[in-house]
Scaffold this motif. Structure first.
Motif, short mmCIF file in Angstrom:
data_model
loop_
_atom_site.label_atom_id
_atom_site.label_comp_id
_atom_site.label_asym_id
_atom_site.label_seq_id
_atom_site.Cartn_x
_atom_site.Cartn_y
_atom_site.Cartn_z
N VAL A 183 0.86 -1.19 0.00
CA VAL A 183 0.00 0.00 0.00
C VAL A 183 0.89 1.25 0.00
CG1 VAL A 183 -1.77 1.27 1.26
CG2 VAL A 183 -1.80 -1.23 1.25
N ALA A 184 0.66 2.15 -0.94
CA ALA A 184 1.46 3.37 -1.03
C ALA A 184 1.18 4.28 0.14
CB ALA A 184 1.16 4.09 -2.34
N VAL A 185 2.26 4.84 0.69
CA VAL A 185 2.17 5.83 1.77
C VAL A 185 2.57 7.17 1.17
CG1 VAL A 185 3.04 6.50 4.03
CG2 VAL A 185 2.77 4.08 3.48
N ASN A 186 1.68 8.12 1.17
CA ASN A 186 1.95 9.42 0.53
C ASN A 186 2.60 10.38 1.51
OD1 ASN A 186 0.90 8.65 -1.98
ND2 ASN A 186 -1.17 9.01 -1.25
N LYS A 187 3.75 9.98 2.06
CA LYS A 187 4.50 10.80 2.99
C LYS A 187 5.98 10.65 2.66
CE LYS A 187 1.18 9.99 6.69
NZ LYS A 187 1.00 9.54 8.07
N ILE A 188 6.77 11.59 3.15
CA ILE A 188 8.22 11.57 2.92
C ILE A 188 8.90 11.07 4.18
CG2 ILE A 188 10.25 12.95 2.39
CD1 ILE A 188 8.36 14.84 0.85
N VAL A 189 9.74 10.04 4.04
CA VAL A 189 10.45 9.46 5.17
C VAL A 189 11.58 10.39 5.58
CG1 VAL A 189 11.84 7.52 5.96
CG2 VAL A 189 9.89 7.12 4.46
N LYS A 190 11.63 10.70 6.88
CA LYS A 190 12.69 11.53 7.42
C LYS A 190 13.76 10.69 8.11
CE LYS A 190 12.06 13.78 11.29
NZ LYS A 190 11.63 14.70 12.33
N GLU A 191 13.33 9.59 8.77
CA GLU A 191 14.27 8.76 9.53
C GLU A 191 13.78 7.32 9.54
OE1 GLU A 191 16.51 9.00 13.80
OE2 GLU A 191 14.47 9.72 13.71
N ILE A 192 14.73 6.38 9.52
CA ILE A 192 14.41 4.95 9.59
C ILE A 192 15.17 4.38 10.77
CG2 ILE A 192 14.53 2.74 8.40
CD1 ILE A 192 14.72 4.29 5.76
N THR A 193 14.46 3.66 11.67
CA THR A 193 15.11 2.97 12.77
C THR A 193 14.69 1.51 12.74
OG1 THR A 193 13.33 3.66 14.27
CG2 THR A 193 15.32 5.00 14.27
N PHE A 194 15.58 0.65 13.25
CA PHE A 194 15.35 -0.79 13.20
C PHE A 194 15.24 -1.35 14.61
CE2 PHE A 194 17.66 0.43 9.44
CZ PHE A 194 16.89 -0.12 8.43
N ASN A 195 14.36 -2.33 14.78
CA ASN A 195 14.20 -3.05 16.03
C ASN A 195 13.95 -4.51 15.69
OD1 ASN A 195 13.82 -3.86 18.63
ND2 ASN A 195 11.85 -2.83 18.90
N GLY A 196 15.00 -5.32 15.69
CA GLY A 196 14.85 -6.72 15.28
C GLY A 196 14.50 -6.78 13.80
N SER A 197 13.37 -7.42 13.49
CA SER A 197 12.95 -7.51 12.09
C SER A 197 11.92 -6.43 11.73
CB SER A 197 12.37 -8.89 11.79
OG SER A 197 11.19 -9.07 12.55
N ASP A 198 11.68 -5.52 12.66
CA ASP A 198 10.73 -4.43 12.41
C ASP A 198 11.49 -3.15 12.05
OD1 ASP A 198 8.57 -6.03 12.96
OD2 ASP A 198 8.41 -5.38 15.05
N VAL A 199 10.83 -2.32 11.30
CA VAL A 199 11.38 -1.02 10.94
C VAL A 199 10.36 0.04 11.34
CG1 VAL A 199 10.47 -1.11 8.58
CG2 VAL A 199 12.40 0.34 9.07
N GLN A 200 10.87 1.17 11.87
CA GLN A 200 9.97 2.28 12.19
C GLN A 200 10.33 3.44 11.29
OE1 GLN A 200 9.53 3.39 16.27
NE2 GLN A 200 8.46 5.27 15.78
N LEU A 201 9.34 3.91 10.55
CA LEU A 201 9.50 5.03 9.64
C LEU A 201 8.99 6.28 10.32
CD1 LEU A 201 8.06 3.27 6.47
CD2 LEU A 201 10.46 3.52 7.07
#
Length: 119
Positions: free
Chosen positions: A30-48
């Motif tokens: 599903v397309a997210v119509n936002k601009i990513v500022k930062e990516i962080t990782f926690n195990g196999s999860d990613v937080q945008l």
């Protein structure tokens, strides 16, 4: 496979600030119509973290960030390869000074080329 995805995401991270509107983010297809500022990782999860202040977490296998055309470097002129300064480096890449006469015998990188100093 997860290491490959992590490596790609980390390599793409510095371009997120430059991508502006040329960025396409999809989570679970599903397309997210936002601009990513930062990516962080926690195990196999990613937080945008997005520029609008919102965040979204998902399994990193479901996240895809694609970038449009670049606007920074247009071409590379290989004929103009010049050293920025006159620093001398050892083979480990450590700066050892600027004066050849003060160096002990050995192999150094001077003006981008390996040179042997003998006394």
């Amino acid at each position: 496979m997860k290491r490959l995805i992590i490596a790609f995401a980390i390599a793409a991270l510095p371009f997120a600030a430059q991508a502006d509107d040329g960025q396409t983010v999809t989570v679970g297809g599903v397309a997210v119509n936002k601009i990513v500022k930062e990516i962080t990782f926690n195990g196999s999860d990613v937080q945008l973290s997005f520029t609008d202040g919102t965040t979204q977490s998902a399994d990193m296998a479901t996240v895809n960030i694609a970038f449009g055309s670049t606007s920074g470097i247009k071409t590379v002129n290989q004929n103009r390869r010049q050293c920025v300064d006159d620093r001398i480096y050892n083979l480990s890449g450590q700066n050892v000074g600027k004066d050849k006469d003060k160096l002990p015998e050995g192999i150094y990188i001077i003006n981008g080329k390996k040179q042997m100093i003998k006394r």
